[in-house]
Motif scaffolding. Sequence first.
Motif, PDB file in Angstrom:
ATOM      1  N   TYR A  83     -10.884  -6.665   5.203  1.00 11.97           N
ATOM      2  CA  TYR A  83     -11.669  -5.496   4.810  1.00 11.97           C
ATOM      3  C   TYR A  83     -11.905  -5.437   3.305  1.00 11.97           C
ATOM      4  O   TYR A  83     -12.951  -4.955   2.847  1.00 11.97           O
ATOM      5  CB  TYR A  83     -10.991  -4.218   5.305  1.00 11.97           C
ATOM      6  N   GLU A  84     -10.958  -5.944   2.540  1.00 11.57           N
ATOM      7  CA  GLU A  84     -11.143  -5.971   1.086  1.00 11.57           C
ATOM      8  C   GLU A  84     -12.286  -6.910   0.706  1.00 11.57           C
ATOM      9  O   GLU A  84     -13.126  -6.585  -0.147  1.00 11.57           O
ATOM     10  CB  GLU A  84      -9.852  -6.411   0.396  1.00 11.57           C
ATOM     11  N   ILE A  85     -12.315  -8.081   1.334  1.00 12.77           N
ATOM     12  CA  ILE A  85     -13.391  -9.037   1.068  1.00 12.77           C
ATOM     13  C   ILE A  85     -14.733  -8.462   1.510  1.00 12.77           C
ATOM     14  O   ILE A  85     -15.747  -8.572   0.820  1.00 12.77           O
ATOM     15  CB  ILE A  85     -13.108 -10.379   1.771  1.00 12.77           C
ATOM     16  N   MET A  86     -14.754  -7.821   2.665  1.00 13.60           N
ATOM     17  CA  MET A  86     -15.994  -7.233   3.172  1.00 13.60           C
ATOM     18  C   MET A  86     -16.514  -6.124   2.268  1.00 13.60           C
ATOM     19  O   MET A  86     -17.725  -5.926   2.139  1.00 13.60           O
ATOM     20  CB  MET A  86     -15.784  -6.689   4.591  1.00 13.60           C
ATOM     21  N   SER A  87     -15.601  -5.398   1.629  1.00 11.69           N
ATOM     22  CA  SER A  87     -16.012  -4.290   0.764  1.00 11.69           C
ATOM     23  C   SER A  87     -16.796  -4.770  -0.452  1.00 11.69           C
ATOM     24  O   SER A  87     -17.477  -3.980  -1.113  1.00 11.69           O
ATOM     25  CB  SER A  87     -14.778  -3.491   0.308  1.00 11.69           C
ATOM     26  N   GLN A  88     -16.712  -6.063  -0.746  1.00 11.80           N
ATOM     27  CA  GLN A  88     -17.424  -6.618  -1.888  1.00 11.80           C
ATOM     28  C   GLN A  88     -18.874  -6.965  -1.537  1.00 11.80           C
ATOM     29  O   GLN A  88     -19.638  -7.380  -2.399  1.00 11.80           O
ATOM     30  CB  GLN A  88     -16.694  -7.865  -2.400  1.00 11.80           C
ATOM     31  N   HIS A  89     -19.231  -6.798  -0.261  1.00 10.70           N
ATOM     32  CA  HIS A  89     -20.592  -7.074   0.191  1.00 10.70           C
ATOM     33  C   HIS A  89     -21.350  -5.765   0.384  1.00 10.70           C
ATOM     34  O   HIS A  89     -20.790  -4.674   0.277  1.00 10.70           O
ATOM     35  CB  HIS A  89     -20.562  -7.863   1.507  1.00 10.70           C
ATOM     36  N   ASP A  90     -22.624  -5.900   0.690  1.00  6.67           N
ATOM     37  CA  ASP A  90     -23.464  -4.736   0.979  1.00  6.67           C
ATOM     38  C   ASP A  90     -23.281  -4.375   2.451  1.00  6.67           C
ATOM     39  O   ASP A  90     -24.047  -4.792   3.319  1.00  6.67           O
ATOM     40  CB  ASP A  90     -24.924  -5.079   0.670  1.00  6.67           C
ATOM     41  N   VAL A  91     -22.221  -3.590   2.729  1.00 13.30           N
ATOM     42  CA  VAL A  91     -21.838  -3.280   4.106  1.00 13.30           C
ATOM     43  C   VAL A  91     -22.797  -2.266   4.719  1.00 13.30           C
ATOM     44  O   VAL A  91     -23.107  -1.230   4.123  1.00 13.30           O
ATOM     45  CB  VAL A  91     -20.398  -2.734   4.158  1.00 13.30           C
ATOM     46  N   ILE A  92     -23.264  -2.591   5.936  1.00 12.58           N
ATOM     47  CA  ILE A  92     -24.160  -1.710   6.670  1.00 12.58           C
ATOM     48  C   ILE A  92     -23.367  -0.822   7.632  1.00 12.58           C
ATOM     49  O   ILE A  92     -23.596   0.379   7.733  1.00 12.58           O
ATOM     50  CB  ILE A  92     -25.206  -2.521   7.449  1.00 12.58           C
ATOM     51  N   SER A  93     -22.404  -1.419   8.332  1.00 12.04           N
ATOM     52  CA  SER A  93     -21.578  -0.645   9.264  1.00 12.04           C
ATOM     53  C   SER A  93     -20.229  -1.309   9.451  1.00 12.04           C
ATOM     54  O   SER A  93     -20.093  -2.529   9.296  1.00 12.04           O
ATOM     55  CB  SER A  93     -22.282  -0.482  10.614  1.00 12.04           C
ATOM     56  N   THR A  94     -19.241  -0.500   9.792  1.00 12.62           N
ATOM     57  CA  THR A  94     -17.880  -0.984  10.037  1.00 12.62           C
ATOM     58  C   THR A  94     -17.342  -0.343  11.305  1.00 12.62           C
ATOM     59  O   THR A  94     -17.420   0.879  11.465  1.00 12.62           O
ATOM     60  CB  THR A  94     -16.947  -0.639   8.867  1.00 12.62           C
ATOM     61  N   ASP A  95     -16.808  -1.166  12.212  1.00 16.72           N
ATOM     62  CA  ASP A  95     -16.185  -0.675  13.435  1.00 16.72           C
ATOM     63  C   ASP A  95     -14.717  -1.082  13.411  1.00 16.72           C
ATOM     64  O   ASP A  95     -14.383  -2.241  13.665  1.00 16.72           O
ATOM     65  CB  ASP A  95     -16.886  -1.262  14.658  1.00 16.72           C
ATOM     66  N   THR A  96     -13.839  -0.149  13.086  1.00 20.47           N
ATOM     67  CA  THR A  96     -12.413  -0.467  12.958  1.00 20.47           C
ATOM     68  C   THR A  96     -11.739  -0.674  14.316  1.00 20.47           C
ATOM     69  O   THR A  96     -10.659  -1.252  14.383  1.00 20.47           O
ATOM     70  CB  THR A  96     -11.679   0.637  12.182  1.00 20.47           C
ATOM     71  N   LEU A  97     -12.378  -0.193  15.394  1.00 19.08           N
ATOM     72  CA  LEU A  97     -11.793  -0.391  16.727  1.00 19.08           C
ATOM     73  C   LEU A  97     -11.883  -1.857  17.152  1.00 19.08           C
ATOM     74  O   LEU A  97     -10.960  -2.397  17.764  1.00 19.08           O
ATOM     75  CB  LEU A  97     -12.500   0.497  17.757  1.00 19.08           C
ATOM     76  N   THR A  98     -13.018  -2.488  16.821  1.00 21.71           N
ATOM     77  CA  THR A  98     -13.206  -3.898  17.168  1.00 21.71           C
ATOM     78  C   THR A  98     -13.057  -4.800  15.947  1.00 21.71           C
ATOM     79  O   THR A  98     -13.226  -6.019  16.063  1.00 21.71           O
ATOM     80  CB  THR A  98     -14.600  -4.122  17.784  1.00 21.71           C
TER      81      THR A  98
END
Length: 302
Positions: A27-42
């Motif tokens: 999630y830390e690495i992903m936060s450095q991108h232009d995130v459109i959506s995040t699903d923490t369940l999957t």
Amino acid sequence: MENKDPLHFFKSLVNFNHIEILRSSFYEIMSQHDVISTDTLTDTVIYNVVFFDQEGTAHERDITLTFEKFLTDRLIQEISNYKYTINEIILSIVKNGSSPKEFIQLQYSTLLKLKPKIISLYPEKIIFAKAVALIVNFITDEYSEYFEIKGNTRDKNFPLLSVSEDFSPYSFKWDALNPEDALPAIELLYQLLIEEPALIQSSKEDFIAAFTQRKVIDGIKWIVLGKNKISSKVSLFYFINALMEQGFLESKHTTEINKMIEYVFRDNSGKLFKNIRQSKQSFSEKPSQKERLDDILNSIIL
């Protein structure tokens, strides 16, 4: 400070909370991108990337990445890192006139102790145990002379590590299922690449050395040109990545691939390539000579 223990990552897996550390890293690495959506369940993240084609036109693309895919990629990277580090250490031991037998057998025994612990700690993540099993197979296959193992038929004509002065860790390794198929496949690839109009300029000896972990003398001149009339590094990256993705070359970590390209290849004027790391960030859906390179790759399946 960099940890030089080849098994550092795999030893760290016996810490019960390591899966959460890896998830946090994801999630830390992903936060450095232009995130459109995040699903923490999957544990799924969709993010947007911008890339430029050879004309300099910007394009956007949405990419979906799951934690499971992240784990798989991380383990592939760690296995590659382990193999590379082991090669470097053993080569150093041999060059100093010592036998690597004790070191190799210690690695082997440590791996055998790690595997049941990892299976116990991660019963739902069998991929961790599979990664350790792959390294155990690597040790016993490539260094079988240091074990009393029956039935090993690995061809000694293409060893992972040669103790001769001709060995180079910066050349590529052809990854044939049957080692006796390696040389014919490399020779065929060479012939296809030098057919007019040629895509490379190289002696046959240098070309074979470049793909059998041996030293190259003059290197391979990459004469696939971009619209700027100089060697297309994007096409070269595409070619090497395709060889790895299709299983012809042993997969390597990005940093190692950069070093290998710098060592093996030359630009169309015969000079060393510069700014490899920066250039590799470039992306094109249709690099120069893509169709011909694809045809060549399809033709080397023996």
